[in-house]
Motif scaffolding. Structure first.
Motif, PDB file in Angstrom:
ATOM      1  N   THR A  54     104.823  10.573  19.269  1.00 51.63           N
ATOM      2  CA  THR A  54     103.476  10.049  19.397  1.00 51.63           C
ATOM      3  C   THR A  54     103.425   9.022  20.481  1.00 51.63           C
ATOM      4  O   THR A  54     104.509   8.372  20.506  1.00 51.63           O
ATOM      5  N   GLY A  55     102.575   9.166  21.176  1.00 53.54           N
ATOM      6  CA  GLY A  55     102.275   8.200  22.411  1.00 53.54           C
ATOM      7  C   GLY A  55     102.741   8.719  23.605  1.00 53.54           C
ATOM      8  O   GLY A  55     102.145   8.276  24.671  1.00 53.54           O
ATOM      9  N   GLY A  56     103.426   9.729  23.692  1.00 52.30           N
ATOM     10  CA  GLY A  56     103.713  10.716  24.641  1.00 52.30           C
ATOM     11  C   GLY A  56     102.687  11.658  25.150  1.00 52.30           C
ATOM     12  O   GLY A  56     101.781  12.117  24.121  1.00 52.30           O
ATOM     13  N   THR A  57     102.961  12.228  26.274  1.00 54.40           N
ATOM     14  CA  THR A  57     101.750  13.093  26.676  1.00 54.40           C
ATOM     15  C   THR A  57     101.870  14.378  25.958  1.00 54.40           C
ATOM     16  O   THR A  57     100.751  15.041  25.565  1.00 54.40           O
ATOM     17  N   TYR A  58     103.052  15.136  25.682  1.00 61.21           N
ATOM     18  CA  TYR A  58     103.324  16.348  24.752  1.00 61.21           C
ATOM     19  C   TYR A  58     102.433  16.076  23.430  1.00 61.21           C
ATOM     20  O   TYR A  58     101.864  17.274  22.924  1.00 61.21           O
ATOM     21  N   TYR A  59     102.554  15.253  22.880  1.00 58.84           N
ATOM     22  CA  TYR A  59     101.829  14.915  21.506  1.00 58.84           C
ATOM     23  C   TYR A  59     100.278  15.133  21.640  1.00 58.84           C
ATOM     24  O   TYR A  59      99.876  16.079  20.759  1.00 58.84           O
ATOM     25  N   ALA A  60      99.618  14.514  22.324  1.00 60.74           N
ATOM     26  CA  ALA A  60      98.191  14.587  22.608  1.00 60.74           C
ATOM     27  C   ALA A  60      97.728  15.680  23.094  1.00 60.74           C
ATOM     28  O   ALA A  60      96.641  16.513  22.629  1.00 60.74           O
ATOM     29  N   LEU A  61      98.453  16.391  24.071  1.00 59.36           N
ATOM     30  CA  LEU A  61      98.183  17.350  24.792  1.00 59.36           C
ATOM     31  C   LEU A  61      98.302  18.518  24.140  1.00 59.36           C
ATOM     32  O   LEU A  61      97.558  19.492  23.971  1.00 59.36           O
ATOM     33  N   HIS A 300      92.384  16.266  27.350  1.00 64.16           N
ATOM     34  CA  HIS A 300      93.290  15.289  27.952  1.00 64.16           C
ATOM     35  C   HIS A 300      93.686  15.472  29.437  1.00 64.16           C
ATOM     36  O   HIS A 300      93.671  16.612  29.930  1.00 64.16           O
ATOM     37  N   ALA A 301      93.875  14.565  30.279  1.00 61.28           N
ATOM     38  CA  ALA A 301      93.782  14.648  31.638  1.00 61.28           C
ATOM     39  C   ALA A 301      95.098  15.063  32.182  1.00 61.28           C
ATOM     40  O   ALA A 301      95.103  15.591  33.310  1.00 61.28           O
ATOM     41  N   ALA A 302      96.129  15.068  31.274  1.00 65.01           N
ATOM     42  CA  ALA A 302      97.290  15.856  31.744  1.00 65.01           C
ATOM     43  C   ALA A 302      97.065  17.366  32.218  1.00 65.01           C
ATOM     44  O   ALA A 302      97.867  17.816  33.276  1.00 65.01           O
TER      45      ALA A 302
END
Length: 349
Positions: A54-61, A300-302
Motif C-alpha cells: 500500500t502506498g506504492g504504484t503497483y497497489y493503486a495501479l 492512475h497517472a502511471a
C-alpha cells in the motif's frame, strides 16, 4: 333438459379455460417464432493479480487495471491483492498461487535465468507486456543532512520490502557505492509505511521504485522538507555494466521541490501471467489492457506514459525490455496487430 345441457356447456367452457391457464404456466418457454428464454448465466473465471505494498504504484495501479478488465470482459473477474512487489509476484505466479503479477522486467529475467535473488531458474510464468517505466527514487528529510547516496551511511533508511525489486536494486546501488545494508540502519518497509515514518521523523530516508511523480513522496512534502537523492553518472555506469536492463532517468526540477534536475535509474514494470491460463482469456486480458490504457490512466497517472505511446501508434513499446517468453494469448494479440515479435520472446512449449 335444455337447462342441464346449458349448464354442462358452461362447465366445460370454464374447465377448458382453466386447463389452458395451467398449460401456460407449465410452459414458460415457447418454441419457434416469438420464443422467450431467460439469458444464460456467464460463468466468470476468477483471476487474482498480485500488486505491491500500500502506498506504492503497483497497489493503486493494479486496482485501476482490475476495474477496467472487469468493465470490459464478461468472462473473467479480476481481483487485486497487495503483495511485496516484484520478487514475490514472480514467485507466486510461478507457484500457481495467483494468475497475474506485476513485476520489474529485470527481476523476471533474474528468475528465468536463476540469478541474484534466485538460486536456480524458475520458469512457470509468461510475459504479457510493459506497464510503465519503473523509476528508482530516493528521498531524505532535509533535516537529516543527506544530500548524496554516500551520506546515507549510518542513517535510518527504508530499503524496500523483502521480496521486492526495490530491495534488489537498493542492494546493487549500495554495492557500487562501497556499502552494504550493514552500513545503514535498514528498514524493510513498503513505501506507504516508509512515508508515514518519514513524516513522523522515524526514518531519515527511503528508497522505492515508483512512477514519477509519486503520490507517497508528495505526501511527505505536506509535512516535511525533503531532498531528492541523486544516483550520479559514475554509479549509474557501474550499475548499467552489470544490469543492462537499466536506463538513466531524469527527475525534472520542481517535481519534489528540487531546484535542479536529479539523475537516477529506471527499468520497466511489466505484466506476467500463469502459462496455465487459456490462450483466449490471456488474449482478451492483453487486448483490453493495451486498448483501454487511456481509461486506466484516468484513474492512475502511471499509465499515462504508455497511453501516450499507444496513442502515437507505438504498440511495439509494449514489448520494450521484455526478455522472457510471451504467453500464446499475448503473442496472438501482437501478431494480429502486425507487431514483429523478437524470436527470443516468442511462446515456448
Amino acid at each position: 333438459m335444455k337447462k342441464r345441457i346449458a349448464l354442462l356447456l358452461i362447465f366445460a367452457f370454464v374447465l377448458s379455460i382453466g386447463l389452458m391457464g395451467c398449460g401456460q404456466k407449465e410452459q414458460p418457454q415457447q418454441s419457434g417464432e416469438g420464443e422467450q428464454q431467460e439469458p444464460a448465466k456467464v460463468e466468470k473465471m476468477q483471476i487474482n493479480i498480485i500488486t505491491g505494498s500500500t502506498g506504492g504504484t503497483y497497489y493503486a495501479l493494479g486496482g485501476a487495471m482490475a476495474n477496467v478488465w472487469n468493465k470490459y470482459l464478461d468472462n473473467v473477474q479480476v481481483t487485486p491483492q497487495p503483495g511485496g512487489a516484484s520478487v514475490e509476484s514472480i514467485n507466486r505466479v510461478n507457484a500457481g498461487e495467483v494468475e497475474l503479477g506485476m513485476a520489474m522486467n529485470n527481476i523476471a529475467d533474474d528468475a528465468w535465468n536463476g540469478r541474484n535473488s534466485y538460486n536456480e531458474p524458475i520458469r512457470n510464468f509468461r510475459a504479457i507486456g510493459v506497464i510503465y517505466p519503473e523509476v528508482y527514487q530516493g528521498v531524505a528529510l532535509k533535516e537529516s543532512g543527506i544530500k548524496s547516496i554516500e551520506d546515507i551511511k549510518g542513517k535510518r533508511v527504508a530499503v524496500g520490502p523483502v521480496g521486492s525489486g526495490t530491495l534488489v536494486l537498493t542492494e546493487a546501488v549500495l554495492t557500487e557505492t562501497g556499502m552494504t545494508f550493514n552500513d545503514i540502519k535498514a528498514a524493510y518497509d513498503g513505501f506507504g509505511d516508509a512515508a508515514s515514518k518519514m513524516k513522523d521523523g522515524h526514518l531519515d530516508a527511503a528508497f522505492n521504485v515508483l512512477s514519477v511523480p509519486a503520490a507517497a513522496i508528495q505526501d511527505i512534502q505536506t509535512v516535511r522538507e525533503i531532498e531528492v537523492i541523486e544516483i550520479p553518472n559514475d554509479i549509474y555506469e557501474k550499475i548499467k555494466a552489470k544490469y543492462p536492463f537499466f536506463s538513466q532517468y531524469t527527475i525534472p526540477a520542481g517535481t519534489y521541490g528540487n531546484e535542479e534536475d536529479k539523475l537516477t535509474v529506471n527499468c520497466q514494470a511489466a505484466l506476467y501471467v500463469s502459462p496455465d491460463l487459456p490462450e483466449d482469456v490471456v488474449y482478451d486480458i492483453t487486448k483490453v489492457w493495451f486498448e483501454q490504457t487511456a481509461e486506466v490512466a484516468q484513474a492512475h497517472a502511471a499509465a499515462q506514459w504508455l497511453a501516450d505511446e499507444l496513442a502515437a501508434g507505438k504498440l511495439e513499446t509494449a514489448l520494450m525490455g521484455i526478455t522472457t517468453p510471451l504467453h500464446p494469448g499475448a503473442y496472438k494479440y501482437f501478431v494480429e496487430k502486425g507487431i514483429e515479435v523478437p524470436d527470443e520472446i516468442k511462446p515456448i512449449d
